[in-house]
Structures are given as structure tokens and as C-alpha cells.
Design a protein around this motif. Structure first.
Motif, PDB file in Angstrom:
ATOM      1  N   VAL A  15      32.852  45.427  43.266  1.00 12.73           N
ATOM      2  CA  VAL A  15      33.575  45.912  44.448  1.00 12.73           C
ATOM      3  C   VAL A  15      33.454  44.924  45.609  1.00 12.73           C
ATOM      4  N   PHE A  16      32.273  44.326  45.754  1.00 14.61           N
ATOM      5  CA  PHE A  16      32.091  43.385  46.864  1.00 14.61           C
ATOM      6  C   PHE A  16      33.097  42.235  46.761  1.00 14.61           C
ATOM      7  N   SER A  17      33.182  41.645  45.573  1.00 16.10           N
ATOM      8  CA  SER A  17      34.107  40.527  45.401  1.00 16.10           C
ATOM      9  C   SER A  17      35.533  40.971  45.682  1.00 16.10           C
ATOM     10  N   ARG A  18      35.868  42.162  45.231  1.00 17.43           N
ATOM     11  CA  ARG A  18      37.232  42.640  45.433  1.00 17.43           C
ATOM     12  C   ARG A  18      37.530  42.864  46.912  1.00 17.43           C
ATOM     13  N   VAL A  19      36.548  43.426  47.628  1.00 15.53           N
ATOM     14  CA  VAL A  19      36.753  43.665  49.062  1.00 15.53           C
ATOM     15  C   VAL A  19      36.965  42.335  49.781  1.00 15.53           C
ATOM     16  N   VAL A  20      36.144  41.363  49.444  1.00 12.93           N
ATOM     17  CA  VAL A  20      36.245  40.065  50.117  1.00 12.93           C
ATOM     18  C   VAL A  20      37.581  39.392  49.803  1.00 12.93           C
TER      19      VAL A  20
END
Lengths: 339, 299, 537
Positions: free
Chosen positions: B88-93
Motif C-alpha cells: 500500500v505504501f508504494s501504491r500511495v506514493v
């Protein structure tokens, strides 16, 4: 007399707008992908049965002919029949409109009750930390998608805490709708003296109402602040202060009264976009309003229903502007003289 | 705003110290209002993330890991993983770039078209004014979200169409403001003067009048950037958003929202927080910009 | 009608409803007489024959009307109840007999069978209802046709209580097809009294006002909100329902439905997402029942109109490259029946549905692809229905990733509901799509008839094979007991294995969550609420 002419002129002005809406909506619905005939022929339909339904719906004719037929229907006040619900669109909308209006008006009422004091406070304490906090609060409210706020509120207040009633539409299942007078269940309940019903309807209204209100705080509070600042800086207020009037009186009577005009204009705009935002909130709270009806109709390319929905919204909006103009003439004597 | 302040501002532009004065004013606005300063910092941060984020993320935002589906935040996956085990972190960024792109382009289109339309209507009036006025009335009479929904449903749910739909529903705001501001100034003293000294009408409109209408529109600009993102999120919620597997905050919140009740809060919370932060920044930025460009507040 | 009149009539309606004093005294959540069911879609009509009636509305036909016959009940391995396709039982018919040439079925209608208004159910009602299903066209006509009923002449009134159906050819599908929701018996006297010249079949009237003999009557219908059934205490079609009243509530957001069932504010959440099923099954407060849907498969269709998919090796390569295991885990959440990894490349039995002989083997897939002229890969959009996104989207994403590994570049295309039927099934122009057809009549030949015959609606692959066509023609009406039947079905399956125009992902289940107090939940092939067996203890 003068006022009447102004109102009449406004109504006449709205005619081309409404015609424009009719055209745009018609074109938009026809541009929707998918073939309603194929959809409504249902599972395992044959090409013949689809063609049969197409004829039944009048979709085998050319676009201009369809448009003329649509205009003819409109002229006789017939909004057509929704193919997905099988009801006349007018009946459907009239049944659902009160639900949406009740929710929207309640949300606006909440919003006004919070936003205007916040705005006034922010203006009076301009550039202090109070101003900043007010700004922070209202901006936070408008920064989240409404469906997200809605689900979050459901999760916390219904699912976790169990304070709020089940998000199941306008009334919980213990009660039945009071006799319809206004179409607003809370009011109808009060009128019928069915206190428990009114209370239940009110509780159902609370969470979706708050969700929408949070979203509308920002424009109202900002406009109040700006309008108040302008009013406070004006010559006549300086005069009033100089004349020794008490500061509360100056604030409430003179400044606020003058700040009302832009606030009311903003209120009209906010009303329009709240009706739009309704669409999402109604879905979360299973609210039987026209927004959820519109989504449903849009997804299945139910032409008559989408057209009827948009048209009624537009008429509502024109009416609202009329009301605002009338209120204007009442509040601001200058408008009256000009007219 | 009086003509006197306007003319003084116009002539100010020709003085050599203009840049320095503007810088000083910028510094003044920043230091006098910490919230505005914060907004500018956040905005700069977001732009940096949009530019460099995709290069820096710890995981491939599209790679699925079947054994790691729906894991709560951990050291490996700061914001947890989604139903397919994507980080999720990578996707948010990574989504930052797309979301900024959607909002900036939507707002830019409506700003340019709206300003041009409103300015012409306000300056020349006549049939064009009437026609465009009716056109704008028509758009305004739609509940805006519903109009966007209709356009995207009709034209198909591509990013391009989402941008166009958002641009169309925002158009009236700019056109209205531009028209009002231009028509006030159409016959102002300095415009008359420019006319007498032989400037063409178009030139007067472009260089003498339009720049003065920018401040009120600037505020609207940043507010609308926030709305554009929210709009895209709303479209995603009813299934008309960007196509998977593209990472976009709106669709992540919309999909994640269905997981709140089942306890997987991180799916909606983190993209939601990013979205909120962005909208928040844009809103605060709007106020800051007004302070910056509003001549009345230059003292 | 002007606006004022409309308002007045709307007011009168609600006022009328307000006079019904039922709910005030009945706290539904505690009462054993009322059951609250949540569904996610909208019921849009009370008449299943009307063009435009959607699937969720079929439950009205089930609960409110009777058919001549119904199906028995059986207990599945997990203890849950299911209809039994092999046991046809009486509903309005008391008994029936087949003529010697098996081309006529003679029905005796129950002597005590009455409609709600007290009038007896007669053969005239049956004929009128069946004629109507054919006359109104669309889906009812097609479904009637599946049993071989295509011409009103076939429906014969022998006497008031005797009814005969003449078949053009003997068919094993004829009798079961009288038990499907479409074959309802309507009170023709009431309907005719409300018919007009423009509307001879009373479609307007029956759309809002059912006239039947069924176990429940409709007490109230607020379109888009709720439907309330109340028990018909004089029902003759079967054992009296265990509850007095059923409230069907429409709750569009699945998260809201989940919250309500977990909080115990509803008795049954009908058809829940697999993910909720998996998680709620661990929750002690809620009972979850997942029933495999007979004759239904979730499949990936490869369209023959798309050049690369015309090559059998390419299709097989795709079938070997699908990440079945992962899809089953992340799209089906482990709820369903695996349909991959069959041990032998030849069908061992004629059972349907059965495992296809493919599993995930990227090496094999790549090797197959390398033998074709598409060895450098190609690009293809994979489409799925927005309404089925809860499983379609994760499945599509996983397929996209996996096919990418053998050089097939997949883009995803989510198609909104109205458009789906048109492009996927009517025009059949999507190159690669996820599809979920299930047949009501539970035989392999019936599935193949709809999904493997050129031109038929669910053959989204445009598959066209003379051998399969011949086999389906031969088996469709053939009795299962015919010695030739099994061999032919096996032959048919073999073709499906080899050609793989449809790659099965898994057999889906119908998942529902309910309060532990609820009993009698039964799975039906029509996948709708059948409240007649529900009980609260």
C-alpha cells in the motif's frame, strides 16, 4: 408589482436554460454505452426478443424523431416510464424527492448552524490562532470524500459503539411512515404526534446529515468570514462604531446583516452541490432518495429515468435561485429600487 | 479595489526593483502566516514525491504477493498490503503523480477555457455573452457530481475522460469570475487610455485587463484542485474511476472503504490520509495565494 | 396527471400503509414470526414475465406464486440444505403422468388448490399463465422454450382440474422446466379483469399487484427500499412457512450489510462477497452457508474472433498460464470448488462440472506458445463486468500478471453493467473476458447448449464446432438413463478440454450469512431467496 415583474423576468430567463438542459440530458443519455433493449431483454434473450423490446421502447427510430417524441411527452407533463422500475418516472421522483430534500436541508441546517458562527468568529478574530483553528477545522471537513466519512461514521458510531441506529434508510423497522404531509418524515411524525416515529426518523437522519454537513462547512464558513471582513471594514460600520453603538450590536445587526447577501448566494451553490454529493451518501446509508435512483438508472442506461432525474434537479435549482432572488429583494432594499 | 491602486500596481511592474519587491512580499506573507507557510512546504513536498516517488518506493506497486494479502502495517510494508498482497505504501506514493496530474490538468483546462470564455463575454458582450451565459447556466443547473458521472459513463472511464468531466463541471466558476471582473474594467480609465494610445482590443484584453482578474481566480484554482481529486474518488466509488491496476488515491479509498467494517482499516486510511493531505494543502494554498496576489493586502 | 394530483395519490398510498398496524406491536428482531432479509440489489417488478424485470425480482415469483411442480430437498455434505434436481415434487399439481410415447404430460391439479381470493386454481389459469409467458416474449419465452414449450397450442385444457402439455419431441428437460421461476401460475380471472385492450396480459396490473396462490402475499412494496411478504395461511402448495412475515430490505453497500448482520440487526444477508463469507465463518455470532452453484462456472473466455485465440495451442498455453491456485485464494477466498488440475487429459466420468486437466505450468505454457506464430507474444484486453468486480477484478489482475510472464501483454477493461450484456454476450466482440454463466436446468448438455453453440447467448467465445453441435443436439433432450448418453457427454467434455474456448477458474458458491437462530435456509438453482422454508428458533 415591481417585485412580481422581477420574478417573472427570472422565470422567463430560466426557460432557455431548461431547454438547454433538456437537450444536453437527451444527448448524454443517448451517448451512454450499452443497449437498454439488450439489457432489459434479460438473460438468454434472442436477437428477435431484443428487437421486440427495442421497438417497444421506441429506440428503433432516429435520434431527432426520438427527441421530438420526448419533447411531446414533456409538453404533456409526461416524464416517461422508467424501464428498470416499471413506474412512471414522475411518480418515482416525487416519492423519492422528499427523502433527498429532507437529508439535504437537514445537512444544510446543521452546516449553517456551525459554519456561520465559525465564520463570524474567524472574521472577528482575524489572523489570530482562533482564525487559524476555524480554518483548519472547516478545511479538514471538505478534504475527505463523503462516502469515506460516511462509512467511517457508520463504523465508529454504529458498528463499534452501537450508539447510532442501523444505516438502513429513513426509518428503522419498528416504525412505519406517518401520513404524508410534507414528505419529511421528522416533520410528518411531529404533525401526526407520533413522537417515537419522529425521533426514530431524526436518529436515522443524523449520521448521513453530519456526513454531508461536514462536507459543506468549508464554503459557508469561508464565505461568512470573507463577507464579514468586508462588512467590518466598510465605511458605515466605522461610522456606526464612531457613533458609539455597542460592538455586539454593530456586529450582529449591521455587519452580519450586510454579510448575509453573499452568504445566501453561497448557500444556493452549496445546495446544488450537496444534492450532487447526496448520490454517494445515499448509497452508503441505503437512503431511498433520488440520488441512488439516478445511479441505478445510469448504470442500466434507463433513459427516461436519467432524463427525468436531471430535469427535475434542474427545475429545482432554477426554483431555488428564484427563492434566493426573492430573499435578496427582501433583505437588500437596493435591489428593489433597481428593479 | 479602486482604479488608483490598479494603475499603481501596473506601473509598479515596470520598475526595476519589482522582483525584489515581490520576493519581499512573498517572504512577508510566509512569515506572517505559518499555516500558509506550511501549505507551501506541503505542496513542494508533494511535487517532489510526484517527481521522484516512483523511483524511490520499496516495492513494485503492481506486484502481487499471494501469501502476503491483507497484512497490517509492518516494518516491511509500512502501510500494510492490499487484497492482492500489493504494498500500500508504494501504491500511495506512486499514485501522487497521477493524482496531481488529474487535478492540475483538469483545473488548467477549465481555467484556460473558462477565463477565455468569460473574458470575451465580459469584454465584447453581445450575442457571445448571451450564448455563453446560457451555456454556463445549463452546466450550473446540473448537480455537478451527477453531470460528471454522466459524462464519464457516456464517454468511458479513462483518465482522459475523468479529467475532461472534471474540467467541464468547474468551467462556470472561472467563466463567471472572469466575465464579472472584465466587464467592470472594460471602460476603466486606464483601459480608455490604452485604447486612445492605439492598442488593439485583443491586446488590451490580454495584457491590460486579464492580468488583473487573476487574483480572484487564483483562489478558486487551488480550491478546485482539491475538488478534482475528490471528484475522481467519488467516481471510483460508484465504479467509474480509473482502471485497475493503476494506483490512484480515490480508487484506493473507494475500494478500501469496503474493508473498514471487516477491520482492514489500513487499506482506506493511508490513501485517504494522502488524499486528505493533498486537498487540505490545496485549500490552504488558496488562502495563501490570495494573500500573495491580492493587491489590497500589499502594504 | 398534474403534480398536485400525484402528490395526493402518493399521500393516500402512504396513509393507507400507515393504517396497517402490524409493525408497531412487532419488535421484529426478537419476534419469531418475522424474519429480516437483506439483499444487495433492487427488486424492480412483481411480475417475472414483464420485459425489463431484473434477476433479483425473480424471488417474488418464487415466494408469491406457485408452479405445477417443485423440486425436493436434499442435505449436502456440510449439512446445509439444497434443492434436489433429481426429485420433482408436486406444488399445484397433485400428480402427473407421461403418455406412452413420452410426448404428452398430463397433470391433475390439486382439488383444494385456491388462489388468495378463494377462487379455485383451474387448468384455464395454467394455460393462460403459460400462454402469457410465451406472448410477452423476452426471457420468459426463451426459458419456456428450453423445456420445449414454444407454441400455445401445446398447452391443452382437458377439464377444470386436468391440464396437458403436448411436446414436439420427448425431453428430459420438460418436467424440470415447469419448476423454474418463470413457469408461475397466475390467477387469470383477476388478471383478465384488470387487462385492457392495449394490455391484454395485464402486465401493468401484475407488475404492482401479484395475483397468485403462493405461500406468501405481498403486503407492501416500497420500490428501491423493501418488500414485505405475509404468509398465506391457506397455502396448499407445500408445508406452511415457518414465519408469519418476511421483510426483504435492499441495502446497496456490502459493507453496510456486513455491519448489520454482524450486529445482529438482520436475520439473513443473502449472497455476500466471498471475502465476508470467509471471515464471518470464523465469527461465532454468525452462521455462514456456502452452497456450490449447480451447473455454473466462473470462466475465462477466449474469443475466436481474436486472431491469436483461433490457434488451439495459444488457447492451451493460456490455460496452462492461469494462476488457478492464487485466483482461488485471492478472488474466491477459498470458497468454491476447484475446477483445475484434473488428473487425466480424458474425462473419466460424465460428471458435470468436473476438473479440467490444466494447472499452472508456465514452462508448458511457454513451450506451447513457442510452437505458434505468436511466440513473441501479443497484446490483448481482458474485460470483466463492473457488477462482478468483487471476484472479476482480483482474478483479472492475477491473470494479467501471470500471462505477462509468457509474453502475453494483458490490459484490463472494466465494463459497466448496461454495456456488458451488449458487448460481451450480444455482440460477442470482447477478445478475452471473464464470464459466469450458470444453467438453471442441471445437465451438462444444457450448459453446452448455451455456452458452446455458435450464436447462443453465453457463447461469448464464438466457439463453433460441428462435433459439439451434433453431440448437443443429440443429448439435449435425451434421458440421462439412455445408455448412449454418458459416452456422448464424455465426448463433448473431451472437446471442451482440448479446445478450451472457456477456461474454468472455479465453480462458485452462493454464500449467505445468517443469525444462528435462523433455520431452513436452502440453496436453490435460481439463486434467489426462497423464504418458504425459513424458520426462527
Amino acid at each position: 408589482m415591481g417585485q412580481l415583474t422581477i420574478i417573472l423576468a427570472r422565470v422567463l430567463q430560466a426557460v432557455p436554460t431548461i431547454f438547454g438542459i433538456v437537450v444536453v440530458t437527451f444527448l448524454l443519455t443517448r451517448a451512454l454505452p450499452g443497449d437498454p433493449a439488450a439489457y432489459f431483454a434479460g438473460a438468454s434473450a434472442t436477437p428477435e426478443s431484443i428487437a421486440e423490446i427495442r421497438v417497444k421502447l421506441g429506440l428503433d427510430q432516429s435520434l431527432p424523431l426520438q427527441f421530438v417524441a420526448y419533447l411531446q411527452d414533456l409538453a404533456t407533463g409526461n416524464l416517461g416510464q422508467s424501464i428498470s422500475t416499471g413506474q412512471p418516472v414522475a411518480t418515482e421522483l416525487l416519492r423519492r424527492l422528499p427523502a433527498s430534500l429532507e437529508l439535504t436541508l437537514f445537512a444544510l441546517l446543521l452546516s449553517v448552524a456551525v459554519a456561520i458562527p465559525l465564520g463570524v468568529l474567524a472574521a472577528v478574530k482575524q489572523d489570530t490562532w482562533i482564525d487559524q483553528v476555524c480554518r483548519f477545522i472547516v478545511t479538514a471537513g471538505v478534504s475527505l470524500p463523503t462516502f469515506f466519512t460516511g462509512l467511517l461514521l457508520v463504523y465508529v458510531f454504529y458498528f463499534l459503539l452501537g450508539i447510532a441506529p442501523a444505516p438502513l434508510g429513513r426509518l428503522d423497522m419498528l416504525h412505519i411512515a406517518p401520513p404524508q404531509v410534507t414528505g419529511f418524515l421528522v416533520l410528518d411524525g411531529l404533525i401526526a404526534r407520533e413522537w417515537a416515529t419522529a425521533w426514530s426518523a431524526f436518529k436515522q437522519l443524523l449520521l448521513p446529515g453530519i456526513t454531508l454537513a461536514l462536507f459543506t462547512l468549508a464554503p459557508l464558513a469561508r464565505m461568512t468570514r470573507a463577507a464579514m471582513l468586508q462588512a467590518l471594514a466598510s465605511e458605515y460600520l466605522r461610522t456606526a462604531r464612531a457613533a458609539g453603538l455597542s460592538s455586539t450590536r454593530v456586529l450582529m445587526v449591521y455587519a452580519f446583516r450586510n454579510a448575509m447577501l453573499p452568504i445566501i448566494t453561497t448557500l444556493g451553490m452549496v445546495f446544488s452541490f450537496t444534492l450532487g454529493a447526496n448520490v454517494l451518501v445515499e448509497k452508503v446509508f441505503a437512503w431511498p432518495g433520488i440520488g441512488s435512483f439516478a445511479i441505478e438508472a445510469l448504470v442500466v442506461s434507463d433513459y427516461a429515468a436519467v432524463q427525468g432525474f436531471v430535469l427535475s434537479m434542474a427545475v429545482l435549482f432554477v426554483l431555488l435561485n428564484l427563492v434566493i432572488d426573492t430573499v435578496y429583494t427582501l433583505i437588500d432594499p437596493r435591489v428593489r429600487i433597481e428593479g | 479595489m479602486t482604479d488608483a491602486t490598479l494603475t499603481s500596481q501596473l506601473t509598479a511592474g515596470s520598475r526595476p526593483s519589482a522582483f525584489a519587491r515581490n520576493l519581499a512580499h512573498f517572504r512577508y506573507v510566509m512569515t506572517s502566516n505559518p499555516v500558509t507557510f506550511l501549505a507551501f512546504v506541503l505542496c513542494a513536498g508533494m511535487i517532489l514525491v510526484a517527481l521522484f516517488g516512483p523511483m524511490l518506493v520499496p516495492h513494485d506497486p503492481l506486484a502481487t504477493l499471494s501469501d502476503k494479502a491483507l497484512k497490517p502495517p509492518s516494518w516491511d510494508h509500512w502501510f500494510g498490503t492490499d487484497q492482492l498482497g500489493r504494498d500500500v505504501f508504494s501504491r500511495v506514493v506512486v499514485a501522487t503523480r497521477l493524482d496531481l496530474l488529474i487535478s492540475v490538468s483538469a483545473v488548467a483546462i477549465s481555467f484556460v477555457c473558462g477565463a477565455a470564455m468569460g473574458a470575451c463575454a465580459g469584454y465584447w458582450g453581445g450575442w457571445f455573452d448571451k450564448l455563453s451565459g446560457r451555456f454556463l447556466d445549463t452546466i450550473m443547473a446540473f448537480p455537478l457530481f451527477v453531470l460528471a458521472m454522466g459524462i464519464v459513463a457516456a464517454a468511458g472511464n479513462t483518465i482522459q475522460n475523468i479529467v475532461i468531466a472534471t474540467a467541464i463541471i468547474n468551467l462556470p466558476f472561472y467563466a463567471r469570475v472572469a466575465r464579472a471582473e472584465v466587464s467592470i474594467r472594460r471602460n476603466a480609465g486606464y483601459v480608455q487610455a490604452a485604447r486612445l494610445s492605439g492598442n488593439s482590443e485583443l491586446r488590451i484584453l490580454m495584457f491590460k485587463i486579464l492580468p488583473n482578474t487573476l487574483p480572484p481566480m487564483m483562489v478558486q484554482l487551488s480550491l478546485n484542485m482539491g475538488w478534482a481529486i475528490l471528484n475522481a474518488a467519488g467516481l471510483s466509488f460508484i465504479g467509474l474511476g480509473v482502471r485497475p491496476p493503476t494506483a490512484e488515491w480515490g480508487i484506493m479509498v473507494a475500494e478500501g472503504a469496503n474493508y473498514i467494517i471487516s477491520g482492514e482499516w489500513w487499506l482506506a486510511l493511508f490513501p485517504g490520509a494522502a488524499l486528505m493531505l493533498a486537498v487540505f494543502t490545496f485549500n490552504l494554498l488558496g488562502d495563501g495565494l490570495r494573500d500573495l496576489v491580492d493587491p489590497q493586502r500589499r502594504t | 396527471m398534474n403534480r398536485r394530483e400525484l402528490l395526493k395519490s402518493a399521500g393516500a398510498l402512504t396513509a393507507g400503509a400507515a393504517l396497517l398496524p402490524f409493525l408497531k406491536t412487532n419488535a421484529w428482531a426478537q419476534s419469531t414470526g418475522t424474519i429480516v432479509v437483506m439483499i444487495g440489489n433492487t427488486i424492480n417488478s412483481l411480475d417475472i414475465h414483464r420485459p425489463g424485470t431484473n434477476r433479483p425480482s425473480y424471488q417474488v415469483a418464487v415466494n408469491v406464486y406457485d408452479r405445477l411442480v417443485t423440486f425436493g430437498t436434499k442435505k449436502l455434505a456440510d449439512g446445509s440444505l439444497s434443492y434436489d434436481y433429481d426429485k420433482v415434487e408436486p406444488e399445484l399439481a397433485e400428480s402427473w403422468s407421461l403418455s406412452a410415447d413420452r410426448k404428452a404430460i398430463l397433470f391433475k391439479i390439486k382439488p383444494n388448490a385456491t388462489f388468495w381470493d378463494g377462487s379455485p386454481v383451474t387448468a384455464d389459469d395454467v394455460k393462460w399463465s403459460f400462454d402469457r409467458a410465451l406472448a410477452l416474449g423476452g426471457f420468459p419465452k426463451v426459458q419456456m422454450g428450453a423445456g420445449g414449450f414454444v407454441d400455445p397450442e401445446q398447452f391443452v385444457v382437458v377439464d377444470a382440474k386436468t391440464f396437458r402439455i403436448d411436446l414436439k419431441q420427448p425431453s428430459k428437460l420438460a418436467l424440470p422446466n415447469l419448476g423454474v421461476p418463470v413457469a408461475v401460475i397466475i390467477n387469470s380471472k383477476v388478471a383478465k379483469a384488470n387487462a385492457t385492450a392495449a394490455d391484454p396480459w395485464a402486465a401493468e396490473y401484475l407488475h404492482r399487484t401479484p395475483a397468485g396462490s403462493g405461500a406468501f402475499k405481498v403486503e407492501r412494496w416500497d420500490a428501491g427500499q423493501q418488500l414485505i411478504y405475509v404468509r398465506n395461511d391457506k397455502w396448499t402448495g407445500g408445508p406452511l412457512p415457518g414465519v408469519q412475515r418476511v421483510i426483504i430490505r435492499e441495502v446497496p453497500a456490502s459493507a453496510t450489510r456486513r455491519a448489520l448482520i454482524e450486529r445482529g440487526d438482520a436475520h439473513l444477508s443473502f449472497q455476500i462477497p466471498n471475502k465476508d463469507a470467509q471471515e464471518l465463518a470464523l465469527n461465532k455470532k454468525v452462521k455462514v452457508v456456502g452452497s456450490p452453484i449447480d451447473n455454473c462456472l466462473y470462466v475465462a473466455c477466449l474469443n475466436y474472433n481474436f486472431e491469436p485465440f483461433r490457434d488451439q495451442k495459444v488457447r492451451q498455453a493460456v490455460a496452462w498460464a492461469i494462476p488457478y491456485e492464487q485466483i482461488f485464494k485471492q478472488a474466491a477466498y477459498g470458497r468454491g470448488v476447484p475446477m483445475w488440475g484434473g488428473k487425466s487429459a480424458k474425462p473419466a466420468t460424465a460428471a458435470w462440472p468436473q476438473k479440467f486437466p490444466y494447472s499452472t505450468d508456465l514452462k508448458k505454457a511457454k513451450a506451447l506458445l513457442d510452437q505458434t506464430k505468436f511466440k513473441d507474444g501479443f497484446e490483448v484486453p481482458l474485460s470483466y463486468d463492473l457488477g462482478e468486480a468483487d471476484w472479476g477484478e482480483p482474478a483479472a489482475l492475477l491473470i494479467q500478471e501471470s500471462l505477462g510472464k509468457i509474453g502475453i501483454k494483458v490490459t484490463l477493461d472494466k465494463v459497466p453493467g448496461a454495456n456488458w450484456r451488449t458487448v460481451a454476450l450480444v455482440e460477442k466482440k470482447l477478445p478475452f473476458l471473464l464470464e459466469n454463466f450458470g444453467g438453471w436446468l442441471n445437465t451438462a448438455d444444457y450448459y453446452f447448449y448455451w455456452a458452446y453453440i455458435k450464436g447462443n447467448l453465453f457463447n461469448a467465445s464464438n466457439y463453433d464446432d460441428p462435433v459439439v453441435k451434433k453431440l448437443v443436439d443429440e443429448t439435449l433432450h435425451m434421458e440421462k438413463s439412455n445408455p448412449a448418453y454418458e459416452a456422448k457427454i464424455k465426448q463433448m467434455l473431451q472437446k471442451a478440454f482440448d479446445d478450451v474456448p472457456r477456461i474454468p477458474l472455479w465453480q462458485p458458491t452462493l454464500e449467505s450469512a445468517m443469525s444462528p437462530k435462523m433455520q431452513g435456509y436452502e440453496f436453490w438453482f435460481h439463486r434467489q431467496v426462497d423464504a418458504r422454508s425459513y424458520k426462527i428458533v
